[in-house]
Motif scaffolding. Structure first.
Motif, PDB file in Angstrom:
ATOM      1  N   LYS A  55       6.763 -10.329  -6.515  1.00 26.24           N
ATOM      2  CA  LYS A  55       6.680  -9.513  -5.431  1.00 26.24           C
ATOM      3  C   LYS A  55       7.907  -9.350  -4.562  1.00 26.24           C
ATOM      4  O   LYS A  55       8.198  -8.185  -3.935  1.00 26.24           O
ATOM      5  CB  LYS A  55       5.626  -9.817  -4.386  1.00 26.24           C
ATOM      6  N   GLU A  56       8.436 -10.549  -4.185  1.00 30.25           N
ATOM      7  CA  GLU A  56       9.821 -10.513  -3.220  1.00 30.25           C
ATOM      8  C   GLU A  56      10.854  -9.451  -3.710  1.00 30.25           C
ATOM      9  O   GLU A  56      11.572  -8.823  -3.068  1.00 30.25           O
ATOM     10  CB  GLU A  56      10.247 -11.994  -2.954  1.00 30.25           C
ATOM     11  N   ILE A  98       9.786  -5.782  -3.338  1.00 32.50           N
ATOM     12  CA  ILE A  98       9.849  -5.591  -1.644  1.00 32.50           C
ATOM     13  C   ILE A  98      10.969  -5.604  -0.984  1.00 32.50           C
ATOM     14  O   ILE A  98      11.481  -4.940  -0.297  1.00 32.50           O
ATOM     15  CB  ILE A  98       8.423  -6.711  -0.909  1.00 32.50           C
ATOM     16  N   TYR A 109       1.712  -6.598   0.965  1.00 31.46           N
ATOM     17  CA  TYR A 109       2.935  -6.553  -0.105  1.00 31.46           C
ATOM     18  C   TYR A 109       2.615  -5.237  -1.040  1.00 31.46           C
ATOM     19  O   TYR A 109       3.575  -4.763  -1.300  1.00 31.46           O
ATOM     20  CB  TYR A 109       2.972  -7.784  -0.632  1.00 31.46           C
ATOM     21  N   VAL A 157       8.425 -11.043   4.625  1.00 35.77           N
ATOM     22  CA  VAL A 157       8.283 -11.762   3.392  1.00 35.77           C
ATOM     23  C   VAL A 157       8.775 -13.560   3.746  1.00 35.77           C
ATOM     24  O   VAL A 157       7.799 -14.417   3.577  1.00 35.77           O
ATOM     25  CB  VAL A 157       9.042 -11.454   2.106  1.00 35.77           C
TER      26      VAL A 157
END
Length: 390
Positions: free
Chosen positions: A124-125, A128, A219, A325
């Motif tokens: 996810k990071e 994002i 997210y 995040v």
């Protein structure tokens, strides 16, 4: 001919699920590389089982432990970081799965794109914090990108051969986690075991807490905005306790697509591996009872105040998302280590994002991975300093 693949984060839940699929279809694939951070024991087991000749283990202690097992690794090349990719990958792979957890997954995700024809991203990071960097590499190297999260995979599938400009609205679904009907007056006393007790999914501790606070859905909205080039006002969240519907797409022509699949990551993972294939996967029959009881509802902001973050985010990708995040990662660690309460996660994040020091990052786009990592470390430093000072 077997298709050559690599799995980044093979000892995590996504990596293990992918390996189970490959185990049933060994004739189709040759695994060139497996990677992990700490779990050298599991990584070695995987390498032996699937006859993998290259491993990356990034934790120094785990790397040294693995190197000691000379009798087991005599025919295996062991590397300690992702700078070694060019030594390992001599020709373009068919597929890379990037399922490393956290900001640590951004660098290997970005650097692997040029080495593969297809990349499935579960980190996810990366999507994002560094989507603009990833998109640039994908276009440059003509790499096919497939999102792995069930919601984004469902949107991707629903948009096959369609133009995203024709979308009026998309809806991502959230189960509501363990606290969908939990008494509000008890939120101050939520325990770690309660936060980890997800009703539908079996996940790691970090993602389970993210689901409990609903930051995971924040997210996913950011990811959907980035991946499909949609403004935030075209993306909504529905609570859907059954987790049977994963995405709803409403088009300008009045038509609506609802993408449904069993509550298992096996289906999106299988489809990223067998992209544009007629390969079959064994699944359950259509659940008529679930279809007759979809039970959608809107988000209760009193129960999930962290969703208010969406009103603060800029439409253009910025370093502000890295602040979000990084703050959440640090605060979830603190909660799991009993340093803060569950409620403190959302309260602190909302407070941090409104401070003058971090608001300025709304106007700054990420220029490189190093800039994101540096900001991530700084945000964590600021939070830890404040928590341990008080």
């Amino acid at each position: 001919m077997k298709k050559k693949i690599a799995i980044f984060g093979s000892t995590g839940s996504i990596g293990k699920s992918l390996l189970k699929i490959i185990e049933k279809n060994k004739k189709d694939f040759e695994i060139i590389l497996l990677t992990a951070n700490r779990n050298h024991t599991e990584l070695l087991k995987q390498a032996i089982k699937f006859n993998v000749k290259n491993l990356i283990i990034t934790n120094e202690k785990s790397y040294n432990e693995l190197k000691k097992q000379k009798n087991k690794i005599s025919k295996i090349n062991i590397f300690k970081n992702y700078f070694s990719l060019s030594k390992i990958l001599k020709s373009k792979l068919h597929y890379v799965m990037s399922s490393i957890v956290g900001v640590d997954g951004l660098y290997p995700t970005l650097k692997s794109i040029k080495f593969t024809k297809n990349i499935a991203i579960a980190n996810k990071e990366s999507l994002i914090c560094g989507w603009n960097l990833i998109e640039k590499e994908i276009i440059k190297h003509k790499t096919e990108f497939i999102p792995v999260d069930s919601e984004h995979f469902s949107l991707w599938f629903g948009l096959q051969n369609l133009n995203s400009n024709n979308i009026e609205k998309v809806y991502l679904t959230a189960s509501g986690g363990p606290f969908f009907k939990y008494p509000l007056n008890k939120f101050k006393k939520i325990t770690i075991s309660e936060a980890l007790n997800h009703p539908n999914w079996s996940m790691g501790k970090k993602i389970s807490v993210d689901s409990a606070t609903m930051i995971n859905k924040v997210y996913e909205v950011i990811e959907a905005k980035n991946i499909f080039n949609l403004p935030y006002n075209k993306i909504n969240i529905f609570i859907h306790p059954n987790s049977y519907v994963h995405a709803i797409l409403k088009f300008n022509n009045g038509l609506i697509k609802i993408v449904v699949h069993d509550t298992t990551m096996k289906i999106p993972i299988f489809n990223t591996l067998y992209i544009n294939s007629t390969k079959k996967i064994k699944t359950k029959k259509i659940n008529i009872e679930a279809l007759n009881n979809l039970n959608f509802s809107n988000i209760d902001l009193k129960r999930f105040p962290i969703v208010k973050i969406l009103k603060l985010l800029p439409n253009k990708i910025s370093l502000y998302e890295t602040v979000l995040v990084s703050a959440n990662d640090c605060l979830v660690d603190l909660f799991l280590n009993k340093k803060i309460k569950f409620n403190d996660i959302s309260k602190t994040i909302l407070k941090i994002l409104k401070t003058k020091e971090f608001l300025k990052y709304k106007k700054k786009s990420p220029r490189n991975v190093e800039e994101i990592i540096e900001l991530n470390n700084y945000v964590r430093f600021k939070i830890l300093k404040k928590v341990y000072k008080s």
